[in-house]
Design a protein around this motif. Structure first.
Motif, PDB file in Angstrom:
ATOM      1  N   MET A   5      11.906  -2.770  10.060  1.00 24.47           N
ATOM      2  CA  MET A   5      12.425  -1.467   9.688  1.00 24.47           C
ATOM      3  C   MET A   5      11.874  -1.187   8.296  1.00 24.47           C
ATOM      4  N   LYS A   6      11.476   0.078   8.057  1.00 27.88           N
ATOM      5  CA  LYS A   6      10.954   0.458   6.747  1.00 27.88           C
ATOM      6  C   LYS A   6      11.819   1.576   6.168  1.00 27.88           C
ATOM      7  N   PHE A   7      12.006   1.510   4.872  1.00 32.13           N
ATOM      8  CA  PHE A   7      12.633   2.572   4.103  1.00 32.13           C
ATOM      9  C   PHE A   7      11.541   3.071   3.158  1.00 32.13           C
ATOM     10  N   VAL A   8      11.110   4.315   3.325  1.00 28.22           N
ATOM     11  CA  VAL A   8       9.954   4.827   2.591  1.00 28.22           C
ATOM     12  C   VAL A   8      10.391   5.978   1.691  1.00 28.22           C
ATOM     13  N   ARG A   9      10.022   5.870   0.405  1.00 28.58           N
ATOM     14  CA  ARG A   9      10.421   6.862  -0.593  1.00 28.58           C
ATOM     15  C   ARG A   9       9.201   7.227  -1.432  1.00 28.58           C
ATOM     16  N   CYS A  10       9.076   8.508  -1.750  1.00 28.92           N
ATOM     17  CA  CYS A  10       8.007   8.987  -2.617  1.00 28.92           C
ATOM     18  C   CYS A  10       8.475   8.919  -4.071  1.00 28.92           C
ATOM     19  N   LEU A  11       7.730   8.207  -4.894  1.00 30.35           N
ATOM     20  CA  LEU A  11       8.071   8.065  -6.311  1.00 30.35           C
ATOM     21  C   LEU A  11       7.312   9.049  -7.197  1.00 30.35           C
ATOM     22  N   ARG A  12       6.158   9.490  -6.715  1.00 33.00           N
ATOM     23  CA  ARG A  12       5.323  10.411  -7.489  1.00 33.00           C
ATOM     24  C   ARG A  12       4.533  11.270  -6.513  1.00 33.00           C
ATOM     25  N   TYR A  52       5.290  -9.173   5.888  1.00 36.86           N
ATOM     26  CA  TYR A  52       4.014  -8.798   6.482  1.00 36.86           C
ATOM     27  C   TYR A  52       3.354 -10.034   7.087  1.00 36.86           C
ATOM     28  N   ASP A  53       2.870  -9.903   8.302  1.00 39.94           N
ATOM     29  CA  ASP A  53       2.143 -10.971   8.991  1.00 39.94           C
ATOM     30  C   ASP A  53       0.856 -10.367   9.529  1.00 39.94           C
ATOM     31  N   PRO A  54      -0.300 -10.741   8.974  1.00 42.71           N
ATOM     32  CA  PRO A  54      -1.558 -10.129   9.415  1.00 42.71           C
ATOM     33  C   PRO A  54      -1.845 -10.344  10.896  1.00 42.71           C
ATOM     34  N   ASP A  55      -1.319 -11.417  11.482  1.00 46.73           N
ATOM     35  CA  ASP A  55      -1.543 -11.659  12.912  1.00 46.73           C
ATOM     36  C   ASP A  55      -0.664 -10.777  13.793  1.00 46.73           C
ATOM     37  N   ALA A  56       0.341 -10.128  13.201  1.00 49.36           N
ATOM     38  CA  ALA A  56       1.249  -9.280  13.977  1.00 49.36           C
ATOM     39  C   ALA A  56       0.989  -7.801  13.753  1.00 49.36           C
ATOM     40  N   GLN A 112      10.981  -7.573   1.543  1.00 49.74           N
ATOM     41  CA  GLN A 112       9.726  -7.283   0.865  1.00 49.74           C
ATOM     42  C   GLN A 112       9.744  -5.838   0.387  1.00 49.74           C
ATOM     43  N   ILE A 113       9.240  -5.609  -0.816  1.00 50.97           N
ATOM     44  CA  ILE A 113       9.140  -4.259  -1.369  1.00 50.97           C
ATOM     45  C   ILE A 113       7.699  -4.060  -1.808  1.00 50.97           C
ATOM     46  N   ASN A 114       7.091  -2.975  -1.341  1.00 47.70           N
ATOM     47  CA  ASN A 114       5.699  -2.664  -1.665  1.00 47.70           C
ATOM     48  C   ASN A 114       5.606  -1.279  -2.267  1.00 47.70           C
ATOM     49  N   GLN A 115       4.535  -1.053  -2.986  1.00 49.12           N
ATOM     50  CA  GLN A 115       4.270   0.254  -3.577  1.00 49.12           C
ATOM     51  C   GLN A 115       2.811   0.592  -3.323  1.00 49.12           C
ATOM     52  N   SER A 116       2.548   1.853  -2.992  1.00 45.08           N
ATOM     53  CA  SER A 116       1.160   2.299  -2.826  1.00 45.08           C
ATOM     54  C   SER A 116       0.917   3.530  -3.683  1.00 45.08           C
ATOM     55  N   ARG A 117      -0.312   3.675  -4.120  1.00 47.60           N
ATOM     56  CA  ARG A 117      -0.747   4.885  -4.812  1.00 47.60           C
ATOM     57  C   ARG A 117      -2.005   5.335  -4.101  1.00 47.60           C
ATOM     58  N   THR A 118      -2.079   6.613  -3.794  1.00 46.89           N
ATOM     59  CA  THR A 118      -3.240   7.165  -3.112  1.00 46.89           C
ATOM     60  C   THR A 118      -3.799   8.275  -3.971  1.00 46.89           C
ATOM     61  N   ARG A 119      -5.084   8.165  -4.263  1.00 49.90           N
ATOM     62  CA  ARG A 119      -5.701   9.057  -5.240  1.00 49.90           C
ATOM     63  C   ARG A 119      -5.957  10.465  -4.734  1.00 49.90           C
ATOM     64  N   GLU A 120      -6.457  10.592  -3.506  1.00 47.78           N
ATOM     65  CA  GLU A 120      -7.002  11.873  -3.055  1.00 47.78           C
ATOM     66  C   GLU A 120      -6.056  12.623  -2.117  1.00 47.78           C
ATOM     67  N   ASP A 163      -2.801  11.405  -6.367  1.00 51.02           N
ATOM     68  CA  ASP A 163      -2.113  10.323  -7.085  1.00 51.02           C
ATOM     69  C   ASP A 163      -0.646  10.194  -6.707  1.00 51.02           C
ATOM     70  N   SER A 164      -0.360  10.367  -5.431  1.00 49.59           N
ATOM     71  CA  SER A 164       1.014  10.180  -4.954  1.00 49.59           C
ATOM     72  C   SER A 164       1.306   8.693  -4.778  1.00 49.59           C
ATOM     73  N   GLU A 165       2.565   8.336  -5.018  1.00 51.95           N
ATOM     74  CA  GLU A 165       2.989   6.943  -4.907  1.00 51.95           C
ATOM     75  C   GLU A 165       4.186   6.833  -3.974  1.00 51.95           C
ATOM     76  N   LEU A 166       4.163   5.789  -3.140  1.00 54.82           N
ATOM     77  CA  LEU A 166       5.268   5.496  -2.233  1.00 54.82           C
ATOM     78  C   LEU A 166       5.830   4.118  -2.525  1.00 54.82           C
ATOM     79  N   LEU A 167       7.128   3.985  -2.306  1.00 57.45           N
ATOM     80  CA  LEU A 167       7.829   2.710  -2.370  1.00 57.45           C
ATOM     81  C   LEU A 167       8.313   2.410  -0.958  1.00 57.45           C
ATOM     82  N   TYR A 168       8.038   1.184  -0.485  1.00 59.53           N
ATOM     83  CA  TYR A 168       8.424   0.774   0.863  1.00 59.53           C
ATOM     84  C   TYR A 168       9.351  -0.427   0.764  1.00 59.53           C
ATOM     85  N   LEU A 169      10.490  -0.372   1.426  1.00 56.76           N
ATOM     86  CA  LEU A 169      11.367  -1.517   1.566  1.00 56.76           C
ATOM     87  C   LEU A 169      11.257  -1.979   3.015  1.00 56.76           C
TER      88      LEU A 169
END
Length: 183
Positions: A71-78, A138-142, A46-54, A127-133
């Motif tokens: 295991m997560k691999f987290v990288r800042c794209l912006r 994701y399992d909401p129950d876990a 699974q690959i996710n991206q987040s953007r946080t405004r403040e 407005d920073s953005e992260l990429l997560y591998l």
């Protein structure tokens, strides 16, 4: 790729150089051959991206319970973030210790966070953005989480906390008898 260990076993900083010329730049974000010693038999599912405004906003601290630990691999794209890993592994020599690493879009590095560690970050630039591998779906129950201001962790966030989600506000403090996660 240059892999540097941090004070927490399994948490690694991976730097990936860019090749630049008059047209721009090219860089490798992930390579299963070069990171085989870290990833082992795990695969990215699974690959996710987040953007946080403040600036000052905190996301986390999040983890998934076994058998959905990831295991997560987290990288800042912006922008820039202060990325935090907290060791929650039962029996670990660094149990309840945290490590933070500034990740910046212009530095081309990622933080590798193993199973049994919680992850969170504070935005240092709007407005920073992260990429997560991720190596597990994701399992909401876990899902599990810790409060960013838990006194047992005493994380020294670099900025005043400006914004938290309702979900992250609701995470519990660690109980005095918390002995760690089995992963």
């Amino acid at each position: 790729m240059n892999v540097t260990p941090t004070p927490i076993a399994g948490v690694m900083l991976v730097e990936t150089p860019l090749r630049e010329d008059h047209r721009g730049a090219f860089g490798r974000l992930y390579c299963d051959r070069e990171l085989a010693d870290l990833a082992g038999t795990r695969r990215i599912v699974q690959i996710n991206q987040s953007r946080t405004r403040e600036a000052g906003a905190v996301r986390g601290l999040h983890f998934q319970h076994a058998p959905h630990a990831e295991m997560k691999f987290v990288r800042c794209l912006r922008g820039r973030v202060w990325d935090v890993a907290v060791d929650l592994r039962a029996g670990s020599s660094t149990f309840l210790r945290w490590h933070a690493q500034e990740l910046r879009a212009d530095r081309h590095a990622m933080l590798v966070i193993p199973e049994g560690c919680a992850h969170g970050f504070q935005v240092l630039e709007a407005d920073s953005e992260l990429l997560y591998l991720h190596t597990a779906h994701y399992d909401p129950d876990a899902e599990g989480g810790l409060r960013h201001d838990d006194p047992r962790l005493a994380i020294a966030w670099p900025l005043p906390v400006a914004d938290l989600s309702e979900r992250d506000r609701a995470h519990p403090l660690l109980s005095p008898d918390f002995a760690g996660l089995d992963v």
